[in-house]
Design a protein around this motif. Structure first.
Motif: not given
Length: 797
Positions: A645-647, A584-588
């Protein structure tokens, strides 16, 4: 001397007696003269009557001399041929015969004294017409002297014409009988078969010779079939219609049948033929083979069943109406969709399932079609059994008879809900395409601007080495950016068309992540993001193409970097779940709006991700990433709590059962060293491309010739015989394929290495270049290491 008168010594009595006798003789003489005169007058009258009879006889009469001259002809003869006496008499008879051999034969026979009876001949009339005649002729002789011929001419033209007409009628009758599509059998009054036609032979499969002795009145099967009374009535002189009966040709008639069907259905009509006296002369029996009609009727019944089955199973609603628009039938689909019954829908009851607002327009157009006979077509909503309206495309066509009169209307209602949704999707795709084209133009201009500026800087005379180096680095970065843009476009095209080829192997996911991070690192650093990577200690081996998997993860990382405000936080983590690896790749970052979330993986779907637009790119990175993931048997999903809210993007890949260690690959000599001192040639119609590649090769110590067209290239090859030719394919005039073929045709052409330069690099393109004689295929712009590897290979040759 004077003679003396006799002396009369008679007495007076004697004298008186003599006188009386003399007077009596005179009287007798006078009576005889009168009788003779009367006889002569009677003979003259008889001769006149005979001459008048001959002259006015109904048949032609004429006399002909020994030499053929016409001596005399009566009025009938002249009238027959249309001549006046002076035009006919005195001329030779041969002039009036249409057939010279015939008259020569007639005259020859008469000269011999023969008598001719009913001798046929053809005479030429004055008006040029021909008359058929029969001649009765004989010769009159006086002693042995030929006096003349006596000829009677009887006109039989009308009889001959009647006979010819009779023969023609007989011929037509036989032709009509033989060519008639109906079977015809003719019987004598006693029931014997006297003739049949070809259709009869074809129907029953036997010939006339095989049924010559067949007697219909003695056929025992007629009784069993119940048609003997009909046959008896026909032979009694009555025309009789015989009802359709199934016949077995083998059982009915002798001989073998040629028909595959053992039974044929035949109807018949018996016609009695009578003479003028009303006597029966024959009975004609005409059969009509109705086997095909019976089969057609059966097929029609089957077709009716099939039609109803088809009508009840087609996905459309269907119905039929009378000519006035009154609907009389609906298929099962109509009742299932609307939830109505036949009683509710009879006539014009269908209005109850229509939208009241649109119904008036429907009625207007439907009544207009009924009045004009024109087909009806319209899209309108229909209410289903669940109470919801769905759009339907309605088409109604008239069914006409042979005279063009409308008998019925046939209508269908096709649910077009999905089509309408697809139309909206197409409109959305078209909008995204326009946005993509605008973005593409923007993305292409971005690197072109610094390249142009850098080129202007390099032209300046007082630029120092440091500035020149910095400027070259700018050009190199921007060119690499352009190459990546083109590569992305080509990759998504190949993936979408199914033409991409994966080079799969067992690979550790951590090594793939390292390649992906290396790709995205420049953008992450440029935007000053903090990248956190969390990988498990245990290996996560997957089976796939390392380059393409790195491309998937790299595209997701780049996407996160672009849609996260500067100095943001990006986290990459991986774990094992069952037999799959989840990364997973998450960001803000700016997040994804709920209405946009289902479309983020669609082609050209780059749109407003919150309050700010994308920071560069073509909107194809995620599309390419998901498709590549699916080609590896994996999935790529997106999640976001909303704007601001990021992805989070999650890649799922199947793990291999055992982790295979990947052997590290040491760079080959071809990659680390480049052999120098080779004779090379570059051929490209783009002068800048050709000269720049030649300059690079010369700086490495090679002897390089340059050509800008195919003809010049061939001349240089013949004169210099280069070891290696870098040959552009898409040149005007003589293209690269033809140049390669001609090089191979030269005496030493087989020794020359030829590398293709092309903007196309799919498998079909590589196969085509190999077929033309190319040894290598490089995609423009060629990578330096690929060029060096090919040149290094010359040493081994």
């Amino acid at each position: 001397m004077q003679q003396k008168a006799p002396r009369d010594d008679s007495t007076p009595e004697e004298s008186a007696s003599s006188l009386e006798q003399l007077q009596a003789q005179v009287r007798e003489l006078r009576a005889e003269l009168r009788a003779r005169e009367e006889t002569e007058q009677r003979l003259r009258r008889q001769l006149d009557e005979l001459a008048d009879f001959v002259e006015n006889a109904a048949e032609g009469l004429h006399r002909v001399g020994r030499d053929g001259t016409i001596l005399w002809a009566n009025r009938a003869e002249l009238n027959l041929l249309g001549y006046e006496p002076h035009e006919y008499i005195g001329r030779n008879i041969t002039e009036f015969h249409a057939d010279r051999p015939v008259i020569d034969d007639i005259l020859g026979k008469l000269t011999k004294g023969e008598v001719l009876r009913d001798q046929p001949a053809r005479l030429v009339c004055k008006d040029g017409s021909i008359r058929d005649v029969l001649i009765h002729s004989s010769v009159r002789f006086e002693g042995e002297r030929f006096v003349h011929t006596r000829c009677f001419t009887r006109d039989v033209t009308h009889r001959r014409q009647a006979e010819q007409a009779l023969r023609e009628n007989e011929k037509r009758y036989r032709a009509l009988m033989q060519q008639s599509p109906w079977s015809v059998q003719v019987f004598a009054p006693d029931g014997r078969t006297v003739s049949v036609n070809q259709a009869w032979v074809d129907l029953w499969g036997v010939t006339f010779e095989q049924v010559a002795d067949y007697n219909i009145l003695q056929d025992p099967q007629l009784e069993a079939k119940g048609i003997r009374p009909c046959i008896v009535r026909a032979f009694a002189g009555e025309t009789v219609q015989i009802p359709p009966i199934a016949y077995d040709p083998n059982a009915t008639l002798p001989g073998r049948t040629r028909h595959a069907e053992p039974v044929r259905w035949v109807s018949a009509t018996a016609y009695p033929v009578k003479n003028d006296a009303g006597e029966l002369t024959e009975v004609v029996l005409i059969h009509n083979d109705i086997t095909a009609r019976r089969q057609a009727e059966a097929a029609l019944r089957t077709s009716e069943v099939r039609f109803r089955l088809l009508a009840d199973t087609i996905p459309q609603l269907a119905w039929m109406a009378e000519a006035d628009g009154n609907i009389t039938w609906y298929n099962r689909g109509w009742y299932e969709y609307t939830g109505t019954t036949l009683e509710q829908m009879q006539g014009w009851g269908w209005q109850s399932v229509h939208d009241p607002e649109i119904l008036p327009e429907v009625l207007r157009k439907w009544r207009e079609s009924i009045a004009t006979g024109q087909p009806f077509e319209m899209v309108f909503p229909l209410r289903g059994a669940d109470g919801r309206f769905r759009p339907f495309l309605t088409r109604v066509n008239p069914l006409r008879n042979d005279e063009g009169v409308i008998l019925n209307w046939f209508g269908t209602n096709t649910d077009v809900s999905e089509i309408k949704a697809m139309e909206q999707a197409l409109r959305d795709a078209d909008r995204r395409k326009d946005e993509f084209l605008a973005t593409l133009a923007h993305e292409l201009r971005n690197p072109l601007a610094p390249i142009r500026t850098s080129l202007q800087i390099l032209r300046m005379p007082r630029i120092d080495a440091a500035a020149a180096q910095q400027t070259r680095e700018v050009i190199e970065r921007q060119v690499n950016h352009l190459v990546r843009l083109v590569d992305d476009l080509l990759d998504v095209s190949r993936v979408m068309s199914g033409k991409i080829t994966l080079k799969k192997e067992t690979v550790e996911l951590a090594s793939v992540v390292a390649q992906a991070v290396e790709t995205a690192q420049p953008l992450i650093e440029a935007r000053r993001h903090r990248l956190e990577i969390s990988l498990p200690e245990d290996a996560l081996p997957v089976h796939g193409d390392p380059v393409r998997l790195a491309q998937v993860i790299g595209n997701v990382l780049v996407n996160a970097a672009k849609y996260t405000e500067s100095e943001g936080h990006i986290r990459l983590s991986a774990r094992k779940v069952g037999n799959r690896a989840l990364l997973s790749v998450s960001d803000d970052g700016i997040g994804i709006a709920p209405d946009m979330l289902p479309h983020v993986f669609e082609l050209f779907a780059q749109a407003e991700h919150g309050t700010k637009r994308a920071q560069g790119g073509l909107g194809i990175g995620l599309t390419l990433a998901r498709n590549l993931a699916e080609l590896h048997g994996g999935t790529l999903d997106a999640r976001s709590e909303g704007l601001g809210k990021g992805s989070e993007f999650t890649l799922s890949l199947p793990l291999v059962e055992t982790a295979a260690e990947q052997s590290s690959r040491a760079p080959s000599d071809a990659q680390t060293a480049v052999s120098a001192g080779h004779r090379l040639m570059v051929v490209d119609d783009n002068a800048d491309a050709a000269e720049s590649l030649a300059m690079l090769l010369r700086l490495q110590g090679h002897d390089v010739d340059v050509a800008f067209d195919g003809e010049s290239a061939l001349e240089i090859v013949k004169a210099r015989q280069p070891e290696l030719v870098f040959l552009d394919i898409g040149m005007p005039g003589l293209d690269g394929y033809e140049v390669a073929r001609r090089i191979r045709a030269l005496p030493e052409g087989g020794k020359t290495v030829i590398a293709a330069l092309s903007g196309w690099g799919q498998s079909e393109d590589r196969k085509r270049s190999a077929a033309a004689g190319f040894d290598h295929h490089l995609v423009k712009p060629p990578e330096l290491n690929q060029v060096e590897e090919i040149v290094a290979g010359l040493g081994s040759r």
